[in-house]
Design an enzyme around this catalytic site. Structure first.
Site, PDB file in Angstrom:
ATOM      1  N   ASP A 142       0.837  -1.210   0.000  1.00 54.18           N
ATOM      2  CA  ASP A 142       0.000   0.000   0.000  1.00 54.18           C
ATOM      3  C   ASP A 142       0.875   1.265   0.000  1.00 54.18           C
ATOM      4  O   ASP A 142       0.355   2.385  -0.021  1.00 54.18           O
ATOM      5  CB  ASP A 142      -1.028  -0.005   1.141  1.00 54.18           C
ATOM      6  N   SER A 143       2.192   1.072  -0.047  1.00 52.09           N
ATOM      7  CA  SER A 143       3.098   2.208  -0.272  1.00 52.09           C
ATOM      8  C   SER A 143       2.781   2.853  -1.621  1.00 52.09           C
ATOM      9  O   SER A 143       3.207   3.979  -1.888  1.00 52.09           O
ATOM     10  CB  SER A 143       4.560   1.740  -0.248  1.00 52.09           C
ATOM     11  N   LYS A 171      -1.165  -9.310   3.367  1.00 55.72           N
ATOM     12  CA  LYS A 171      -0.347  -8.815   4.487  1.00 55.72           C
ATOM     13  C   LYS A 171      -1.153  -7.807   5.296  1.00 55.72           C
ATOM     14  O   LYS A 171      -1.860  -6.972   4.722  1.00 55.72           O
ATOM     15  CB  LYS A 171       0.945  -8.172   3.969  1.00 55.72           C
ATOM     16  N   GLU A 193      -0.985  -5.178   8.910  1.00 55.53           N
ATOM     17  CA  GLU A 193      -0.070  -4.515   9.853  1.00 55.53           C
ATOM     18  C   GLU A 193      -0.563  -4.640  11.289  1.00 55.53           C
ATOM     19  O   GLU A 193      -1.687  -4.245  11.603  1.00 55.53           O
ATOM     20  CB  GLU A 193       0.021  -3.017   9.508  1.00 55.53           C
ATOM     21  N   GLU A 252       9.624  -3.560  10.189  1.00 54.80           N
ATOM     22  CA  GLU A 252       9.914  -2.240   9.620  1.00 54.80           C
ATOM     23  C   GLU A 252      10.546  -1.308  10.658  1.00 54.80           C
ATOM     24  O   GLU A 252       9.993  -1.090  11.743  1.00 54.80           O
ATOM     25  CB  GLU A 252       8.634  -1.608   9.043  1.00 54.80           C
TER      26      GLU A 252
HETATM   27  O1  KIV Z   1       3.551  -0.983   1.603  1.00 57.49           O
HETATM   28  C1  KIV Z   1       4.642  -1.503   1.406  1.00 57.49           C
HETATM   29  O2  KIV Z   1       5.239  -1.387   0.336  1.00 57.49           O
HETATM   30  C2  KIV Z   1       5.211  -2.289   2.491  1.00 57.49           C
HETATM   31  C3  KIV Z   1       6.670  -2.604   2.409  1.00 57.49           C
HETATM   32  C4  KIV Z   1       7.484  -1.402   2.357  1.00 57.49           C
HETATM   33  C5  KIV Z   1       7.087  -3.550   3.458  1.00 57.49           C
HETATM   34  O3  KIV Z   1       4.527  -2.636   3.391  1.00 57.49           O
END
Ligand code: KIV
Length: 258
Positions: A42-43, A110, A112, A177
Site C-alpha cells: 500500500d506504499s 499482508k 499490519e 519495519e
Molecule cells: O507498503 C509496502 O510497500 C510495504 C513494504 C514497504 C514492506 O509494506
C-alpha cells in the site's frame, strides 16, 4: 502456492529471502525474476498517488494494481497489502481478504499489527488464507513523524511477544519495519518463521524495499534506502533523444510511418 511458501520457509537461517514491491505489470515482470516475494504494497499510495498517508489507499486501489501485477508474477509468491480500515473485525477481514484473493488471484495477503489484530489474523489463517505479518513501524496507524522501534526494553519485549503471537496464529513470515538492529536480531532468533526487514538491519532473514526507491525513481531521503541505480538518468536520456529527433524531424522516419 503452498510449495512457494515452503520454499521461503526453508530459506530461514540458510539463504537470504528477497522481496520487492510492484504496482504494475511492467515492473512486476522485471522483479519476479529476482525475488521470492512480489509485494503489492500500500506504499503505492505515496509512491503513485502522492497521498501523505497510506490510510487513504482503498481496496479498489489495491485490487486494480494487483490485477495489473498478477500476470507478470510467474515465479515468486504474490502478496497484497490489505489497506487501512479493511480488517477492523473478523468478518470484514475475511470478506475483504476473500475479495482481494478472488479478484486478483494473489497468493497471500499482508496485515499490519500484532496483538491488536490477532483475532483477525487467527480468523483468516483458520479460513485457509495465507497471511504475512508486519511489525515495528506500522505506516497505516502511525501518528506523527515516523520513528524507529524496539529501542527500549519494554518495546523490545512487546515486539518479541507480538512476533511469537503472529507465528502461533499461523502467519508464514513477518515484515519488520524500522526496528533497531539488536531487537531485529532477537525477534529473528526467537522465530521459526522468517523475518523480512525494511530498515531493520542485516539481522533479518530477508530484505524488502520499495522498488521505486531503490532504482531512484521515487524521491526519498529515508535513512535505510540505498539508491542502487539512478534510473532517472536513463529515462532522461531516452526522452531527450525523442525530443531532439522530433524537433529535428528525424523521427518519425519512413521506417516508423505507414
Ligand atoms: O507498503 C509496502 O510497500 C510495504 C513494504 C514497504 C514492506 O509494506
Amino acid at each position: 502456492m503452498i510449495s512457494k511458501i515452503k520454499k521461503i520457509l526453508d530459506k530461514k537461517n540458510k539463504i537470504k529471502i528477497l522481496c520487492l514491491t510492484a504496482y504494475s505489470k511492467n515492473f512486476a515482470e522485471q522483479i519476479d525474476k529476482h525475488v521470492d516475494i512480489t509485494l503489492v504494497g500500500d506504499s503505492l499510495g505515496s509512491v503513485l498517488y502522492n497521498y501523505n498517508t497510506t490510510k487513504k489507499v482503498s481496496l479498489i486501489n489495491m485490487i486494480e494494481h494487483s490485477k495489473s501485477v498478477r500476470p507478470a508474477v510467474k515465479k515468486s509468491l504474490m502478496v497484497v497489502d490489505m489497506p487501512y480500515n479493511t480488517y477492523n473485525t473478523n468478518s470484514s477481514a475475511l470478506k475483504n481478504a476473500k475479495k482481494i484473493i478472488q479478484e486478483t488471484n494473489c497468493d497471500a495477503i499482508k496485515l499490519e499489527g500484532g496483538k491488536k489484530i490477532i483475532n483477525q489474523i487467527k480468523y483468516l489463517t483458520r479460513n485457509k488464507i495465507a497471511v504475512m505479518g508486519h511489525l515495528g513501524l506500522l505506516p497505516q496507524t502511525a501518528v506523527g513523524k515516523f520513528k524507529s522501534k524496539g529501542k527500549t526494553i519494554k518495546e523490545t519485549k512487546q515486539l518479541i511477544k507480538d512476533a511469537l503471537l503472529l507465528q502461533e496464529n499461523g502467519v508464514f513470515a513477518i515484515v519488520l519495519e524500522c526496528i533497531k538492529s539488536s531487537t531485529a536480531k532477537k525477534i529473528t532468533q526467537a522465530l521459526k518463521i522468517p523475518t523480512i526487514g525494511i530498515g531493520s538491519s542485516i539481522n533479518c532473514d530477508g530484505q524488502v524495499l520499495v522498488t521505486d526507491d531503490l532504482i531512484g525513481l521515487n524521491n526519498t531521503n529515508i535513512k535505510f534506502v540505498k539508491k542502487f541505480i539512478d534510473i532517472k538518468k536513463f529515462i532522461n536520456i531516452g526522452i531527450k533523444k525523442f525530443a531532439d529527433e522530433v524537433k529535428s524531424k528525424k523521427y518519425p522516419s519512413k521506417k516508423y510511418s505507414y
